[in-house]
Every structure is written in C-alpha cells, then in structure tokens.
Motif scaffolding. Structure first.
Motif, PDB file in Angstrom:
ATOM      1  N   GLY A 334      -0.097   2.320  -1.912  1.00 26.47           N
ATOM      2  CA  GLY A 334       0.649   3.657  -2.837  1.00 26.47           C
ATOM      3  C   GLY A 334       1.225   2.861  -3.393  1.00 26.47           C
ATOM      4  O   GLY A 334       2.931   3.658  -4.077  1.00 26.47           O
ATOM      5  N   ASP A 335       1.497   1.651  -3.770  1.00 23.32           N
ATOM      6  CA  ASP A 335       2.445   0.615  -4.980  1.00 23.32           C
ATOM      7  C   ASP A 335       1.746   0.696  -6.044  1.00 23.32           C
ATOM      8  O   ASP A 335       0.784   0.472  -7.142  1.00 23.32           O
ATOM      9  CB  ASP A 335       2.296  -0.318  -4.027  1.00 23.32           C
ATOM     10  CG  ASP A 335       3.842  -1.363  -5.028  1.00 23.32           C
ATOM     11  OD1 ASP A 335       3.908  -1.265  -6.046  1.00 23.32           O
ATOM     12  OD2 ASP A 335       3.894  -2.761  -4.803  1.00 23.32           O
ATOM     13  N   LEU A 336       2.763   1.598  -6.691  1.00 19.60           N
ATOM     14  CA  LEU A 336       2.271   1.868  -8.594  1.00 19.60           C
ATOM     15  C   LEU A 336       2.248   0.254  -9.233  1.00 19.60           C
ATOM     16  O   LEU A 336       1.854   0.434  -9.754  1.00 19.60           O
ATOM     17  CB  LEU A 336       3.512   2.846  -9.107  1.00 19.60           C
ATOM     18  CG  LEU A 336       3.307   4.571  -8.308  1.00 19.60           C
ATOM     19  CD1 LEU A 336       4.605   4.893  -8.835  1.00 19.60           C
ATOM     20  CD2 LEU A 336       2.084   4.803  -8.511  1.00 19.60           C
ATOM     21  N   ARG A 337       3.059  -0.111  -8.977  1.00 21.88           N
ATOM     22  CA  ARG A 337       2.787  -1.607  -9.773  1.00 21.88           C
ATOM     23  C   ARG A 337       1.560  -2.170  -9.734  1.00 21.88           C
ATOM     24  O   ARG A 337       0.559  -3.100 -10.604  1.00 21.88           O
ATOM     25  CB  ARG A 337       3.971  -2.683  -9.415  1.00 21.88           C
ATOM     26  CG  ARG A 337       5.242  -1.864  -9.245  1.00 21.88           C
ATOM     27  CD  ARG A 337       6.144  -2.937  -8.947  1.00 21.88           C
ATOM     28  NE  ARG A 337       6.099  -3.254  -7.129  1.00 21.88           N
ATOM     29  CZ  ARG A 337       7.035  -3.701  -6.242  1.00 21.88           C
ATOM     30  NH1 ARG A 337       7.537  -4.640  -6.395  1.00 21.88           N
ATOM     31  NH2 ARG A 337       6.378  -3.516  -5.686  1.00 21.88           N
ATOM     32  N   TRP A 338       1.010  -1.915  -7.745  1.00 26.42           N
ATOM     33  CA  TRP A 338      -0.303  -2.644  -8.125  1.00 26.42           C
ATOM     34  C   TRP A 338      -1.611  -2.230  -8.868  1.00 26.42           C
ATOM     35  O   TRP A 338      -2.422  -2.562  -9.573  1.00 26.42           O
ATOM     36  CB  TRP A 338      -0.621  -1.990  -6.519  1.00 26.42           C
ATOM     37  CG  TRP A 338      -2.404  -3.061  -5.834  1.00 26.42           C
ATOM     38  CD1 TRP A 338      -2.372  -4.009  -5.692  1.00 26.42           C
ATOM     39  CD2 TRP A 338      -3.538  -2.450  -5.885  1.00 26.42           C
ATOM     40  NE1 TRP A 338      -3.901  -4.012  -5.406  1.00 26.42           N
ATOM     41  CE2 TRP A 338      -3.981  -2.667  -5.762  1.00 26.42           C
ATOM     42  CE3 TRP A 338      -3.542  -1.067  -6.479  1.00 26.42           C
ATOM     43  CZ2 TRP A 338      -5.603  -2.368  -5.234  1.00 26.42           C
ATOM     44  CZ3 TRP A 338      -4.587  -0.320  -6.111  1.00 26.42           C
ATOM     45  CH2 TRP A 338      -5.552  -1.710  -5.812  1.00 26.42           C
ATOM     46  N   LEU A 339      -1.161  -0.658  -8.543  1.00 25.85           N
ATOM     47  CA  LEU A 339      -2.220   0.267  -9.635  1.00 25.85           C
ATOM     48  C   LEU A 339      -1.904   0.078 -10.962  1.00 25.85           C
ATOM     49  O   LEU A 339      -3.000   0.273 -11.495  1.00 25.85           O
ATOM     50  CB  LEU A 339      -1.745   2.208  -9.035  1.00 25.85           C
ATOM     51  CG  LEU A 339      -2.839   3.206 -10.148  1.00 25.85           C
ATOM     52  CD1 LEU A 339      -4.142   2.731  -9.055  1.00 25.85           C
ATOM     53  CD2 LEU A 339      -2.918   4.571  -9.857  1.00 25.85           C
ATOM     54  N   LYS A 340      -0.889  -0.545 -11.537  1.00 27.03           N
ATOM     55  CA  LYS A 340       0.029  -0.297 -12.806  1.00 27.03           C
ATOM     56  C   LYS A 340      -1.400  -1.544 -13.480  1.00 27.03           C
ATOM     57  O   LYS A 340      -1.867  -1.851 -14.352  1.00 27.03           O
ATOM     58  CB  LYS A 340       0.737  -0.468 -13.151  1.00 27.03           C
ATOM     59  CG  LYS A 340       1.949  -0.463 -14.797  1.00 27.03           C
ATOM     60  CD  LYS A 340       2.961  -0.774 -14.503  1.00 27.03           C
ATOM     61  CE  LYS A 340       3.162  -1.066 -16.608  1.00 27.03           C
ATOM     62  NZ  LYS A 340       4.396  -0.888 -16.420  1.00 27.03           N
TER      63      LYS A 340
END
Length: 358
Positions: A334-340
């Motif tokens: 759930g890391d938004l940096r990873w998804l970005k």
C-alpha cells in the motif's frame, strides 16, 4: 430630540440615498450605533414615568425596527447590484487549461490481468470466475488430491472454522476449482482462463499469503501436448511483446495433470537486467500438463471422448518479469510512492499486448 416618526423619515431618506455598502453602514451607525440617534432615544425610556413610557415605548421601538428593515432591504439591493455589475464585467476564459486533477493509478496486477484477458480473448478463451472460499471437494478431491494425498503438503492451506461435520472450507489455494466448476456446468468444447486471488500460508520476497494466479483450461476432442505448447508460446510472445521467445518443457508432477510439465522460458541480459526473450539461460514461468482422466471423470465427462490441457502461473510474477519489479511483497504494502513509480495512469496505459500473431 426629534420625534420617532421624524427620525424614521430622516433615516429612510438617507438609506435610500446610500450609494454603496460603505455609505449604508455609515447610516446604520448614525442611527442605530451605540451613539446613534435612535439608540439615544431608546435610552430615554428609563427616565420616563410609567404612563409616558407605555405611550412612547412602542413608537421608539417601531422607529428602530422601521429603520433597521430599511437598511436590510437597501443592503440586499446594493449586494444584488454589485453582483450584477461583477457578472457583467468579469469573463471566464474557457480556452485556458484547467489545473490538472489528481487521477488514480492502475495497479500493475490489474494491468496484467487486462493484458491476459485481451490476449486470450484473441485466442478464443473466455474468462471464468469462482468463489474464493472453497469446499474441500472442489479445491482438492475433484482435482485428484484425496485427503491422504502427499500433494496436500505442497500447499500451505488456510482452513476456516466450521460447525458442520466434514472437511472445513478453505481459502482456495489455486484457481483450479474454477476449472472444476466450469466443466461441471458447461458442455465441451471449453476454452477458459481463470484469473483471481488465491491464498497460501507463506511469506518471503517471492511469496505472499495472498497472491494472484491465472489458470487456463481447454477441453475438446483429440487435444494433445502440441496444442498446449503452441498456446503457451503464442501467449508469451504476445505478453512480453517479443518474437524470440523460446520454451522448454520439463517433465514434472501435478496430481491434476498427466503428463505434467514445467515450462521454462529463455532469457537474456539487457543493460544489466535479465529479461524474458533470447536463450542465454532458462527460468521457470508456468506449470502445465494434460488434464488427468480422473479429473475429467470427476466432472461427469467421459475421458475416452474428451481430452484437454491446463496451465497456471502467478500473475504477480508475470508483472515482475515484464515491468522489472524485484520484490513481490511490495505489491501489497500500500505504498503510494511505489504505485506512483510502477502504476499505470488511467488515461495513458501502455498497449495491453503486442496482440496475437503480431
């Protein structure tokens, strides 16, 4: 001091002549402020005898209310005039670009599921689904994995509590039960893929308790291993968008297929990274085989008439191989940096695949 009715006439005239909100507020202060004329007149009530106060009180209060109402009405009129003037003078340039609105991202797993569905749809496959909480028969027994079968030890299963007698329900360990349900519900020929979530009690850099799997099934007359190899080769070429895909089928064992084969794909080094394609080495990507006759019979079909092949692989692993990801656990952090970094914009997703035969 002027009489109440005189004050009403005086300040009504001043209110009507107020040209803006500032001038109107000055009239309000002059009449109704702490030192205003009408306020001072109200203060005289305390010095009057009861009979005089009874006669003059309503007149003074009426004057105060009349002036206050006149001010409110004039204020509303001035505000409306100001709004009309603003609307007449201001313009909105619709040709100017608006500020960019944040959009959600497509998760790499969802992206790969879309790619798989498109590729196999081009090959005539339908998408089938089934429950994630399964009974023992669909998850094990029908797939030629009886209770004492050693293959059950190969899958670390999540068992659910139940008050009923018999084997407890499980979180499905693979999407193979969807194949069973499809064969029992539909008449051959059958061509399906079954993508979805599966669960096993395992967690490290290459395993998670919940992950995604896709399985394929073909049931028809006179099906053989050559059909299986062509299907997998065509799929992998389209998915990885490379023509130099080389497959190697190694004998293996799965209780629900006979014969069974692990499928290796050739890889090569590109800019220091191992990518699928070429023949510098081999990596395992799929499990496959011909559907076991017992499985076909368990679904009410005659294995002497109908044959088929099945295959399965991890969707998360396919995403890692295609898009250069190195840790399976990050898919679920759930890391938004990873998804970005790895996610796909909803309006600028890449081509879903090279297309079958491209």
């Amino acid at each position: 001091m002027p009489a109440p009715d005189e004050l009403v006439t005086l300040y009504s005239d001043k209110v009507a002549k107020a040209g803006d909100l500032a001038a109107l507020d000055a009239v309000r202060v002059e009449a109704l402020g702490k030192q205003g004329e009408i306020t001072q007149l109200l203060k005289t009530l305390g010095k009057m005898d009861p009979d005089t106060r009874k006669a003059e009180g309503p007149k003074i209060q009426g004057a105060r209310m009349a002036v206050a109402d006149a001010i409110e009405a004039r204020k509303a009129a001035l505000e409306n005039e100001a709004l009309e003037a603003r609307l007449a003078s201001e313009k909105l340039d619709l040709s100017l670009p608006v500020d960019e609105t944040p959009l959600g991202s497509v998760h790499p797993v969802s992206q790969v599921m879309d790619e798989l569905s498109e590729i196999f749809a081009d090959m005539g496959f339908a998408v089938a689904e089934g429950p994630e909480i399964e009974d023992d028969w669909h998850n094990f027994e029908a797939l030629n994995i009886p209770e004492a079968h050693p293959a059950r030890a190969m899958q670390d299963t999540f068992y659910l509590a139940t008050g009923e007698e018999g084997a407890p329900p499980v979180l499905r360990t693979h999407t193979s039960p969807v194949q069973i349900r499809t064969m029992m519900r539909e008449q051959p020929p059958i061509r399906i893929i079954a993508p979805g979530r599966v669960y096993r009690s395992d967690s490290d850099a290459t395993h998670t308790p919940m992950f995604h799997q896709v399985e394929g099934l073909v049931i028809d007359r006179n099906i053989h291993m050559g059909h299986l190899k062509w299907t997998l080769e065509t799929f992998l070429k389209a998915f990885f968008e490379r023509d130099d895909i080389v497959l190697r089928l190694r004998p293996s064992y799965f209780p629900f297929t006979e014969p069974s084969a692990e499928v290796d794909v050739g890889w090569s080094q590109v800019k220091g990274r191992r990518v699928v394609g070429g023949s510098e080495g081999w990596m395992e990507v799929l499990g496959s085989g011909m559907v076991h006759p017992k499985v076909i019979a368990n679904c009410g079909l005659d294995p002497d008439v109908w044959q088929g092949f099945a295959f399965g692989c991890g969707i998360d692993r396919l995403a890692m191989l295609k898009y250069g990801m190195d840790d399976l656990r990050a898919f679920f952090d759930g890391d938004l940096r990873w998804l970005k970094h790895y996610g796909f914009g909803m309006l600028d997703t890449p081509t879903l695949s090279a297309g079958v035969g491209a």
